[in-house]
Design an enzyme around this catalytic site. Structure first.
Site, PDB file in Angstrom:
ATOM      1  N   ASP A  89      46.946  -1.635   6.555  1.00 62.19           N
ATOM      2  CA  ASP A  89      47.807  -0.472   6.811  1.00 62.19           C
ATOM      3  C   ASP A  89      47.075   0.843   6.543  1.00 62.19           C
ATOM      4  O   ASP A  89      47.659   1.820   6.111  1.00 62.19           O
ATOM      5  CB  ASP A  89      49.085  -0.548   5.968  1.00 62.19           C
ATOM      6  CG  ASP A  89      48.816  -0.608   4.476  1.00 62.19           C
ATOM      7  OD1 ASP A  89      47.639  -0.762   4.077  1.00 62.19           O
ATOM      8  OD2 ASP A  89      49.789  -0.503   3.685  1.00 62.19           O
ATOM      9  N   SER A 114      25.364  12.018   7.879  1.00 60.72           N
ATOM     10  CA  SER A 114      25.827  10.635   7.942  1.00 60.72           C
ATOM     11  C   SER A 114      27.338  10.575   7.720  1.00 60.72           C
ATOM     12  O   SER A 114      28.104  11.137   8.492  1.00 60.72           O
ATOM     13  CB  SER A 114      25.052   9.800   6.914  1.00 60.72           C
ATOM     14  OG  SER A 114      25.305   8.429   7.068  1.00 60.72           O
ATOM     15  N   HIS A 165      17.248   8.186  10.337  1.00 57.58           N
ATOM     16  CA  HIS A 165      18.547   8.624   9.830  1.00 57.58           C
ATOM     17  C   HIS A 165      18.406   9.679   8.739  1.00 57.58           C
ATOM     18  O   HIS A 165      19.307  10.480   8.524  1.00 57.58           O
ATOM     19  CB  HIS A 165      19.301   7.402   9.287  1.00 57.58           C
ATOM     20  CG  HIS A 165      20.707   7.668   8.902  1.00 57.58           C
ATOM     21  ND1 HIS A 165      21.700   7.923   9.827  1.00 57.58           N
ATOM     22  CD2 HIS A 165      21.316   7.732   7.679  1.00 57.58           C
ATOM     23  CE1 HIS A 165      22.855   8.123   9.204  1.00 57.58           C
ATOM     24  NE2 HIS A 165      22.648   8.013   7.904  1.00 57.58           N
TER      25      HIS A 165
END
Length: 505
Positions: free
Chosen positions: A427, A204, A480
């Site tokens: 940023d 993952s 998953h």
């Protein structure tokens, strides 16, 4: 069950099939040429390294390692630069634990899912660990901020400035994938030297870290195995909005499956939702939880966080609602409320909450609570109040962090100001080097799960196509959590693919 293997080759044919990713204008240099924009770790003195205890569990010998590393991996090193400790545990099969055999074993670095979780604590061999230790000495990394590494907790964040969320955000910004990879590179150099290479396995978010590694420091990697870990939209600076829109499609599909499997739960969930909506005079605050937080209608929906997308998760959700009531219609049981709190690990692993959306920030704007925005775009589909009014099933949400959690979950309330600062932060440095990925020569194999609720399959395939030479095993045999379900088989499959033991076809 679908069981296919797809290969992406650095050949003319694969190049023709590969999507043409164009760098957004903000990634261009002032001369008009493409600018990489990747911030790389500064050269720094070798990591301080000490070896701790060695002990045994069934079938394995474990050795503890501690490394002293810069908090800010991307600033010039100096005598006053703040450092942290990063912990890793070496794992060797007992039949290879003597020094002579151990010395011949190459390293495999395992990168845990997350963000913000430590590696597993082993009690015996088995699963992928058994398969890996047949060939490797495995290094389980407690990624910075977790486990026995210098730990990020609510208390440690607040100590950075009790009334200064900007300072807290600056501190937390040092715990993303780019810094984790820089730590790993320093550890690799300390253990096997500048020219040594190791293999890597990433589950993952660990696969997101490997994708960063392939762009930032590919020379240290011998081969890479990713399980459910191809990050979406590596070419996009602002991946979060699109990623969450796609994931909500997956979450909606899993909700429908859940109610098909447990049709009686539709009314049970609705009854709990109605109770929460009316509690506290209909204020929307729901009821008090054992830790002092609140379980609201939105909190009820968030119980799908991992349950709808992992093996055994739907069963666990069903069993949770079996114990919903102390007195039906009048009071929820302590067992249910405690179980609802335990769905999330935000109290012990707050990085998971405050930095979750930042894993999709790739040099563009802030995440700005993208999951919340995507949910609101869906309209009535995930509107629990509307579902109650219409007599429809109440849909759960998936692995997403929402602003309300910083009001309702007791451990997160003190972190609400810094969470808001991080959501607005615009940023963030770029994580992925598209040119390096397009010219990759490291053997890479990925297990991509067709019905993955955490990493969208379609977007994962786009990323696989952007990594030259990568091979992808596409399957719906696993969710998953495949590496937990059948890790030995999955790792062996990926190793065979990277080594051309499973030939191209």
């Amino acid at each position: 069950r679908m069981f296919t293997s797809v290969s992406h080759l650095s050949s003319l044919r694969a190049a023709a099939l590969r999507p043409r990713f164009h760098l957004p204008a903000r990634f261009a240099s002032s001369s008009g040429r493409r600018a990489c924009g990747i911030v790389r770790a500064m050269a720094s003195p070798a990591a301080g390294h000490r070896v701790g205890d060695t002990f045994r569990v069934k079938g394995l010998e474990l050795t503890d390692h501690f490394f002293t590393l810069p908090l800010d991996q991307f600033a010039a090193a100096g005598p006053d630069a703040e450092t942290i400790e990063v912990f890793a545990r070496e794992v060797v099969s007992l039949d290879k634990a003597d020094e002579a055999k151990r010395a011949d074993l190459p390293y495999l670095l395992f990168l845990q899912g997350g963000p913000g979780f430590e590696a597993a604590r082993l009690t015996e061999t088995g699963g992928w660990v058994a398969a890996a230790t047949d060939q490797f000495r495995v290094l389980l990394l407690d990624q910075r901020g977790t486990g026995r590494s210098t730990r990020v907790s609510t208390a440690s964040v607040l100590r950075r400035g009790p009334n200064d969320p900007a300072a807290q955000a600056t501190y937390l910004s040092h715990f993303r994938a780019d810094a984790i990879v820089a730590d790993a590179e320093a550890i690799r150099t300390a253990l096997i030297g500048e020219n040594g290479k190791w293999s890597m396995l990433g589950q993952s978010f660990g696969g997101f870290c490997i994708t960063r590694y392939l762009g930032a420091s590919p020379g240290g990697i011998k081969e890479a195995f990713l399980t459910g870990g191809l990050p979406p939209l590596v070419h996009e600076p602002d991946a979060a909005p699109h990623a969450y829109r796609k994931l909500l499609d997956r979450v909606a599909a899993q909700n429908k499956k859940f109610y098909r499997r447990f049709p009686g739960d539709a009314e049970v969930v609705r009854s709990v939702a109605k109770f929460l909506a009316q509690a506290d005079g209909g204020s929307g605050r729901g009821v008090k939880t054992p830790s002092g937080g609140r379980l609201s209608l939105r909190g009820l929906q968030a119980l799908g966080f991992s349950a709808l997308g992992t093996a055994g998760g739907m069963e666990g959700l069903h069993y949770l609602f079996e114990k919903a009531w102390d007195v039906p219609g009048e009071s929820l049981s302590y067992a249910f409320l405690k179980g609802a709190e335990d769905v999330h690990a935000f109290d012990t692993n707050p990085i998971y909450a405050v930095l979750h959306e930042s894993i999709y920030c790739n040099g563009g704007e802030g995440s700005n609570w993208s999951a919340e925005a995507a949910l609101l775009e869906r309209g009535a589909e995930f509107d629990a109040a509307r579902a109650l009014a219409d007599g429809a099933p109440v849909f759960f949400t998936g692995e997403m962090v929402f602003p309300f959690m910083f009001d309702d979950i007791a451990a997160l309330v003190p972190l609400k100001p810094v969470a808001e600062v991080l959501a607005a932060k615009d940023d963030w440095p770029r994580l992925y080097d598209l040119h390096a990925l397009a010219t990759n020569v490291v053997p890479v194999a990925c297990a991509s799960y067709f019905e993955d609720m955490f990493v969208d399959f379609d977007l994962a395939q786009e990323t696989a196509a952007a990594i030259a030479g990568s091979r992808v095993w596409v399957t719906n045999e696993y969710m998953h959590s495949g590496v937990r379900e059948d890790g030995a088989r999955i790792l062996k499959k990926l190793m065979a693919m990277t080594r051309d033991e499973e030939v191209l076809r």
